[in-house]
Design an enzyme around this catalytic site. Structure first.
Site, PDB file in Angstrom:
ATOM      1  N   GLY B 243       1.912  15.682   4.480  1.00 16.47           N
ATOM      2  CA  GLY B 243       3.258  16.030   4.912  1.00 16.47           C
ATOM      3  C   GLY B 243       4.259  15.696   3.824  1.00 16.47           C
ATOM      4  O   GLY B 243       3.919  15.664   2.641  1.00 16.47           O
ATOM      5  N   SER B 244       5.461  15.429   4.249  1.00 17.77           N
ATOM      6  CA  SER B 244       6.528  15.196   3.281  1.00 17.77           C
ATOM      7  C   SER B 244       6.530  13.754   2.791  1.00 17.77           C
ATOM      8  O   SER B 244       5.946  12.859   3.409  1.00 17.77           O
ATOM      9  CB  SER B 244       7.875  15.501   3.941  1.00 17.77           C
ATOM     10  OG  SER B 244       8.102  14.578   4.994  1.00 17.77           O
ATOM     11  N   GLY B 248       5.639  10.334   4.693  1.00 20.56           N
ATOM     12  CA  GLY B 248       4.671   9.453   4.043  1.00 20.56           C
ATOM     13  C   GLY B 248       5.197   8.042   3.855  1.00 20.56           C
ATOM     14  O   GLY B 248       4.460   7.063   4.028  1.00 20.56           O
ATOM     15  N   GLU B 265      -0.999  12.477   1.314  1.00 24.28           N
ATOM     16  CA  GLU B 265      -0.907  13.665   0.464  1.00 24.28           C
ATOM     17  C   GLU B 265       0.456  14.270   0.762  1.00 24.28           C
ATOM     18  O   GLU B 265       0.633  14.972   1.748  1.00 24.28           O
ATOM     19  CB  GLU B 265      -2.055  14.628   0.789  1.00 24.28           C
ATOM     20  CG  GLU B 265      -2.398  15.566  -0.363  1.00 24.28           C
ATOM     21  CD  GLU B 265      -1.399  16.675  -0.488  1.00 24.28           C
ATOM     22  OE1 GLU B 265      -0.462  16.526  -1.313  1.00 24.28           O
ATOM     23  OE2 GLU B 265      -1.512  17.674   0.215  1.00 24.28           O
ATOM     24  N   CYS B 299       1.852  22.729  -1.060  1.00 27.40           N
ATOM     25  CA  CYS B 299       2.202  21.462  -1.714  1.00 27.40           C
ATOM     26  C   CYS B 299       2.189  21.647  -3.220  1.00 27.40           C
ATOM     27  O   CYS B 299       2.930  20.992  -3.943  1.00 27.40           O
ATOM     28  CB  CYS B 299       1.202  20.366  -1.353  1.00 27.40           C
ATOM     29  SG  CYS B 299       0.949  20.169   0.395  1.00 27.40           S
TER      30      CYS B 299
END
Lengths: 70, 515
Positions: B243-244, B248, B265, B299
């Site tokens: 995610g963002s 995170g 990630e 991403c």
């Protein structure tokens, strides 16, 4: 005026129920969506992350409710 | 054109679907009913009954019980289950790929590619199941054996994002299951139907192999039900979150407080460097795929292009020309005539427009694109014209990751070191690429003074990683590694063992302790 949006609302619910909030808050430097997903936590936490005090957060909530009622 | 109803029927998707499963079994949760809509036309795909806290507790209890059994199953036998899952995915590749496209909006070829990634990681994990290993070391004590081994870890929480709604689950699950762990999957609230379809695809494999209920768990829930409490749950030793950076950091903080493990990630701000020694046509073709592929929602999407001043105008003009050819290729991603589909929702469109206006406010210049597409086929309001803007690296908007097709052209002068400095001067560190035929430039980019990203490529763009390599990045990207190479170790508990087969009891470091 009825305050439908409270500062305790989760960002997930905010962007789902009030999509206009995304751009409104982005223009104030508050990102509700990152990597296309709503960030976790409440509106209040998102504002605090940006260093806003309680008065500023209350003002944001009022403005969001005003937009919601227009 | 793909027949949507036929696809949904084949995948067992109903009008209203239960959002809780422990493998082959499904449960009817009492949470809110939410609907999943396609970003293509805004029409509802299906509804989902979301989980409650009670459902969550039930699933965790089943997962705990299942782990006690699953960890004792020999790893190659666990790998055989993963192999059969790969076979099931092959069988449903067309249908699941189409559903990915329908629910997420990436073009059908990319939907198929996503399912192929799932198949590839299953194949990888089958082999890995026989290669879980540890090193033998030399003991300083006579007749002692010193070695390392890897044990199953326990419950693994997997939080996935909408942009790869099923592949990221497979990256994590295939390895975790082969490692002897059990998984609890919280899919994106934007793409629950692909998650439900995937769980249904693997059902027959689980039954045929007597896989205990609680090994493969799926919970569709809002973050108010499965958010911080999920992350803070000490019963789950490993949380893998895609995610963002914002999410995170929150996850890292909460899991760190309980000294749990994470695989994070997170966001990228990926750059391509194009040097005077580049094969420019190759660089342009690769970079355009990197910028507009998946409508800029990977991403690893190329967000910055760092071009040497001597070729800047040439590259700029060629990129703008290439984007001109993209415009007629924007449309319904289920139709294979189109190359760029919609953004996931209007919120993402708003952030795209905000980025376009921000770069102009900061002194940048939009060269092409930046508008919302209008007219027939674009009624959902989610289609945008990919944007190229000239900018400077220090711009606030350039330092951020905007999850949409906007790329910033940046100019450098002098040698490769100046380009590397720009590449590295962002908070994120996921993917990077350098296009050059000059071995000195290439090796400098890959050296200790080169790119600081988790992925650094030469003459290959920033996106489209193979599953064989470890995937992840540094700095604000989170530091986690998924998928290939030795990423499997993150799903296991490392254990150092010493066996004394002598008749004496010598202590390490020669310490004397005679009773």
């Amino acid at each position: 005026m009825q305050m439908q949006i409270q500062k305790e609302i989760t960002v997930e619910d905010l962007v789902e129920k009030y999509p206009f909030a995304v751009r409104f808050l982005a223009e104030k430097g508050i990102r509700c969506i990152a990597c296309g997903e709503p960030i976790w936590g409440t509106l209040e936490e998102a504002c605090e992350e940006k260093g806003m005090d309680s008065t500023s957060i209350d003002q944001i909530v009022i403005e969001l409710n005003n937009l919601s009622n227009t | 054109m793909i027949n949507v109803k036929e696809i949904l029927d084949k995948l067992g998707i109903q009008e209203i679907n239960n959002g809780v499963s422990t493998g082959a079994e499904w449960f009817e949760p009492a949470g809110a009913i939410t609907n999943s809509v396609s970003p293509i036309d805004g029409k509802e795909i299906a509804k989902v009954k979301n989980a409650t806290m009670e459902d969550y507790e039930m699933v965790v209890a089943k997962a705990q019980a299942a782990f006690k059994v699953w960890r004792t199953v020999p790893a190659p036998v666990r790998g055989e289950v993963v192999r059969q899952i790969g076979e099931a995915l092959r069988k449903y590749k067309h249908e699941l790929g189409a559903l990915v496209t329908l629910e997420m909006g990436k073009i059908y070829q990319e939907g198929l590619g996503e399912v192929q990634e799932m198949i590839d990681i299953c194949d990888f994990a089958v082999g890995q199941a026989r290669l879980i290993n540890g090193v033998s070391l030399q003991s300083e004590r006579p007749q002692h054996r010193l070695f390392e081994q890897y044990q199953p870890l326990g419950l693994v929480g997997i939080v996935t994002s909408y942009n790869f709604p099923v592949a990221v689950w497979a990256w994590n699950s295939a390895l975790a299951i082969a490692a002897g762990d059990v998984v609890i999957w919280k899919p994106s609230s934007k793409t629950p139907i692909t998650a439900i379809a995937t769980q249904k695809i693997i059902r027959d494999v689980l039954i045929a192999n007597n896989v205990p209920e609680g090994v493969f768990n799926l919970i569709v829930a809002k973050s108010s039900v499965m958010g911080d409490n999920f992350i803070a749950d000490k019963r789950i030793p490993l949380m893998s979150v895609t995610g963002s950076t914002a999410v995170g950091k929150r996850v890292g903080g909460i899991v760190g407080k309980r000294l749990g493990k994470t695989i994070l990630e997170l966001g990228g701000n990926n750059a391509v460097i194009i040097t005077p020694d580049a094969d420019i046509p190759m660089a342009i073709a690769s970079t355009v795929f990197g910028t507009v592929g998946t409508a800029g929602q990977r991403c690893t999407t190329t967000r910055r292009v760092i071009i040497h001043e001597s070729i800047y105008e040439e590259v700029k003009n060629k990129m703008v020309a290439a984007y001109g050819k993209i415009t007629p290729k924007i449309g319904n991603p289920l139709d294979e005539n189109f190359l760029v589909g919609p953004l996931i929702d209007k919120g993402s469109v708003d952030l795209f427009l905000n980025a376009v206006s921000s770069v102009e406010k900061e002194g940048g210049k939009v060269l092409i694109g930046g508008q919302v597409m209008e007219g027939k086929g674009f009624e959902s309001g989610n289609f945008v014209m990919p944007c190229i803007a000239e900018a400077e690296n220090h711009f606030h908007i350039v330092q951020e990751e905007t999850f949409a097709p906007i790329v910033y052209l940046l100019k450098y002068s002098g040698d490769i070191n100046n380009a590397v400095a720009i590449n590295n001067a962002v908070p994120q560190g996921l993917s990077s690429a350098c296009f050059t035929l000059n071995i000195r430039e290439a090796e400098t980019f890959l050296s200790a003074v080169g790119s600081d990203c988790g992925i650094a490529n030469i003459n290959v763009g920033t996106s489209g990683a193979e599953i064989g390599g470890a995937f992840g990045g540094e700095k604000d990207t989170g530091g986690g590694r998924e998928s290939g190479s030795d990423a499997w170790k993150a799903y296991m508990r490392r254990q150092t063992s010493t066996v004394n087969y002598s008749a004496d009891l010598p202590l390490a470091q020669g310490i004397k302790f005679d009773l």
